[in-house]
Design a protein around this motif. Sequence first.
Motif, short mmCIF file in Angstrom:
data_model
loop_
_atom_site.label_atom_id
_atom_site.label_comp_id
_atom_site.label_asym_id
_atom_site.label_seq_id
_atom_site.Cartn_x
_atom_site.Cartn_y
_atom_site.Cartn_z
N ASP A 32 -67.66 47.06 -51.58
CA ASP A 32 -66.35 47.46 -51.90
C ASP A 32 -66.00 46.48 -53.05
OD1 ASP A 32 -66.10 49.78 -50.32
OD2 ASP A 32 -65.51 48.38 -48.51
N VAL A 33 -65.32 46.96 -53.89
CA VAL A 33 -64.74 46.09 -54.86
C VAL A 33 -63.21 46.08 -54.66
CG1 VAL A 33 -64.51 45.71 -57.33
CG2 VAL A 33 -66.63 46.46 -56.35
N TYR A 34 -62.50 44.85 -54.81
CA TYR A 34 -61.15 45.05 -54.39
C TYR A 34 -60.47 44.82 -55.85
CZ TYR A 34 -63.27 44.45 -49.88
OH TYR A 34 -63.94 44.90 -48.69
N ALA A 35 -59.10 45.24 -55.61
CA ALA A 35 -58.21 45.06 -56.64
C ALA A 35 -57.82 43.34 -56.73
CB ALA A 35 -56.88 45.95 -56.66
N PRO A 36 -58.05 42.68 -57.86
CA PRO A 36 -57.67 41.37 -57.91
C PRO A 36 -56.09 41.04 -57.77
CG PRO A 36 -59.13 41.69 -59.67
CD PRO A 36 -58.81 43.14 -58.95
N ILE A 37 -55.28 42.14 -58.44
CA ILE A 37 -53.90 42.08 -58.35
C ILE A 37 -53.46 43.72 -58.43
CG2 ILE A 37 -53.59 40.11 -59.76
CD1 ILE A 37 -53.33 42.07 -62.37
N SER A 38 -52.11 43.86 -57.95
CA SER A 38 -51.80 45.26 -57.94
C SER A 38 -51.58 45.87 -59.44
CB SER A 38 -50.42 45.08 -57.46
OG SER A 38 -50.34 44.73 -56.08
N GLY A 39 -51.65 47.23 -59.45
CA GLY A 39 -51.33 47.88 -60.81
C GLY A 39 -51.90 49.40 -60.76
N GLU A 40 -51.50 49.87 -61.77
CA GLU A 40 -51.98 51.37 -61.85
C GLU A 40 -53.11 51.49 -63.10
OE1 GLU A 40 -50.40 55.63 -63.50
OE2 GLU A 40 -48.68 54.12 -62.31
N VAL A 41 -54.20 52.13 -62.53
CA VAL A 41 -55.43 52.08 -63.20
C VAL A 41 -55.07 53.01 -64.58
CG1 VAL A 41 -57.83 53.27 -63.22
CG2 VAL A 41 -56.88 52.10 -61.10
N THR A 42 -55.54 52.43 -65.60
CA THR A 42 -55.26 53.26 -66.72
C THR A 42 -56.50 53.76 -67.54
OG1 THR A 42 -55.04 51.20 -67.91
CG2 THR A 42 -52.90 51.85 -67.30
N PRO A 97 -62.40 54.06 -59.53
CA PRO A 97 -60.95 55.05 -59.12
C PRO A 97 -60.66 55.80 -60.05
CG PRO A 97 -60.42 52.78 -60.09
CD PRO A 97 -61.91 52.66 -59.92
N SER A 98 -59.84 56.74 -59.81
CA SER A 98 -59.45 57.65 -60.76
C SER A 98 -58.32 57.32 -61.48
CB SER A 98 -59.11 59.16 -60.45
OG SER A 98 -58.65 59.07 -58.99
N VAL A 99 -57.88 57.52 -62.78
CA VAL A 99 -56.85 57.07 -63.84
C VAL A 99 -55.46 57.52 -62.91
CG1 VAL A 99 -55.71 57.44 -65.87
CG2 VAL A 99 -58.15 57.00 -65.80
N GLY A 100 -54.69 56.62 -62.87
CA GLY A 100 -53.53 57.11 -62.15
C GLY A 100 -53.47 56.62 -60.89
N THR A 101 -54.32 56.03 -60.43
CA THR A 101 -54.45 55.36 -59.01
C THR A 101 -53.71 54.14 -58.92
OG1 THR A 101 -56.58 56.30 -58.62
CG2 THR A 101 -55.80 54.95 -56.78
N VAL A 102 -52.80 54.10 -57.84
CA VAL A 102 -52.02 52.69 -57.65
C VAL A 102 -52.76 51.89 -56.86
CG1 VAL A 102 -49.82 51.64 -57.11
CG2 VAL A 102 -49.77 53.96 -58.30
N LEU A 103 -53.25 50.82 -57.29
CA LEU A 103 -54.05 49.64 -56.26
C LEU A 103 -53.22 48.53 -56.01
CD1 LEU A 103 -57.19 49.41 -58.88
CD2 LEU A 103 -56.97 51.00 -56.59
N ASP A 104 -53.27 48.30 -54.67
CA ASP A 104 -52.56 47.04 -54.14
C ASP A 104 -53.70 45.82 -54.37
OD1 ASP A 104 -50.52 48.41 -53.33
OD2 ASP A 104 -51.41 49.13 -51.42
N LYS A 105 -53.12 44.78 -54.37
CA LYS A 105 -53.70 43.42 -54.46
C LYS A 105 -54.65 43.49 -53.10
CE LYS A 105 -53.22 38.51 -54.64
NZ LYS A 105 -53.82 37.85 -55.87
N ALA A 106 -55.96 43.13 -53.43
CA ALA A 106 -56.82 42.89 -52.27
C ALA A 106 -57.29 44.25 -51.53
CB ALA A 106 -56.45 42.13 -51.29
#
Lengths: 458, 123
Positions: B63-73, B40-49
Amino acid sequence: MRYLPLTDTDRSEMLAKIGAGSIDDLFVDVPEVARLDGPIRDLPMHASEMAVERHMKARAAKNLAAGDAPFFLGAGAYRHHVPASVDHIIQRGEFLTAYTPYQPEIAQGTLQMLFEFQSQVARLYGCAVANASLYDGSTACWEAVAMATRVTRKKRAVLSGALHPHYSEVVRTMAHFTGDVIADSAPAIQAEPDLDGLTSRIDEDTACVVVQYPDILGRISDLTPVAEAAHAVGALLVVVNTEPVALGAIKAPGEMGADIVVGEGQSIGVGLQFGGPYLGLFAVRDPKHVRQMPGRLCGETTDAEGKRGFVLTLSTREQHIRREKATSNICTNSGLCALAFSVHMNLLGEKGLRELAAENHRLACLAADRLEKVPGVKLLNNTFFNEFTLMLDGKPAREIVRDLADRGVLGGVSLGRLYPGVEALEHALLVAVTETTTEEDIETLARELEASVKGAVQ
Amino acid sequence: MPRYYTDEHEWIDVEGDSATVGITDYAQEQLGDIVFVELPSVGTVLDKAGDAAVVESVKAASDVYAPISGEVTETNGALEEDPALVNSSPEEEGWFFRLSISDTAELEGLMDEKGYKAFVDSL
């Protein structure tokens, strides 16, 4: 494939097996309004082969075919000479199959052909990588827009006003479902393309700028400034070419900074074929974009014994693996047309292509010089390859084209036909000249055009 | 630094309100030779799962899923040059991305190392 006719018993057994009551049950997904409610009107249920042949021959005789008259139609499909050997080679059993065989264990011939085709397209376009072809130029144009939105993660495409209107239309149709924003306009009738006007429409939200080269009016310009303007805001330049023979004479789009180059390959090896099937060409300048490309890609590798071989590669981009996340829903290529293109290219060679391009341009210059002398006719272009725009006095060009056809000359494509409802374009006529055009043809067009325009002015 | 695991075979190291994410040794072994990782590009906001990245082997893309929500740094640029790092060092050098954690409560329900091992053994 064997032809096995079915009996009514066969049909009812098959329907019973899958739990359908009738053939119509198989079509329940098709809305009722779109289904035929009986036999096709005026079409008999059956006729003998001889009767059908006779009927079709009589209808065909009403056509004025490209080969039967002086012919000056282009606008995205060009009449070129395709050597008889092309047709012979592509029909050899080693090549001709009902589908494109991709399995490397048994299809090295086809794969090698695709690899060579890709190499030819990449060189022609001045690009790093070309795919194994798409359906036609217009769908390739849409795929380029879609790819640009993937690469840039922006959703706005700026289309040059001088892009073939059918290409714009295909892009609009597809964008309707993807939510991409399409900005386009009709071409301005002037000697030089309005590149400043085009670059002024580029903004921070722009994913790509789409420019045709030579453009719909036949004009040729250096697109380097457009590439620079696009790159300055992180957008891609997509260059569309509808006449590949031109690239035997003018600079390759990749050399001017085009990021994606697409086009129609019909001119080489394929023929007019009543409008299709045609051949979509697609290439990228920068190898880093290869994973975002649509379609099939053939690559060179070595087998277990270290021998050179060919395989389809980077298939993870494709629909059968990535499903809804694929780069494109096109999983095929125009295999036979690509083969014809490649065979014709091999027969020409680089020198032959350059000579062919020079001959096209020479005859087009003869035609432009001669037609400019016709009273009431003005040449619009400062530059052209083998197609240019004439401005006609008097009646709209559509009517003059019809009149010319009645006089036994297929005189060109009127812009009124391509842009119905755009008044400013009504008096413009696109004239294409290829190596198949003779000097007598040009003289005939000049004579009949003069009579037609004069008749229109009176 | 606590490490958690998901049942989609991602691991996540938590350090304060930042976390590092990658895929497990079991996952890389199942995938085979990895040839490309789309991050993902930096700054993308990911949702859990939600979708976070894609990992490609020769014949498949997963696909690889986000284990938790957060913003890619931050993302692991080394994977661009050498995606095989995911095979050779999946739980260290082959990390995928870092994110700033939106809600630490989302970590509840993820497995610890022991729990994940038992989960893999049950597959």
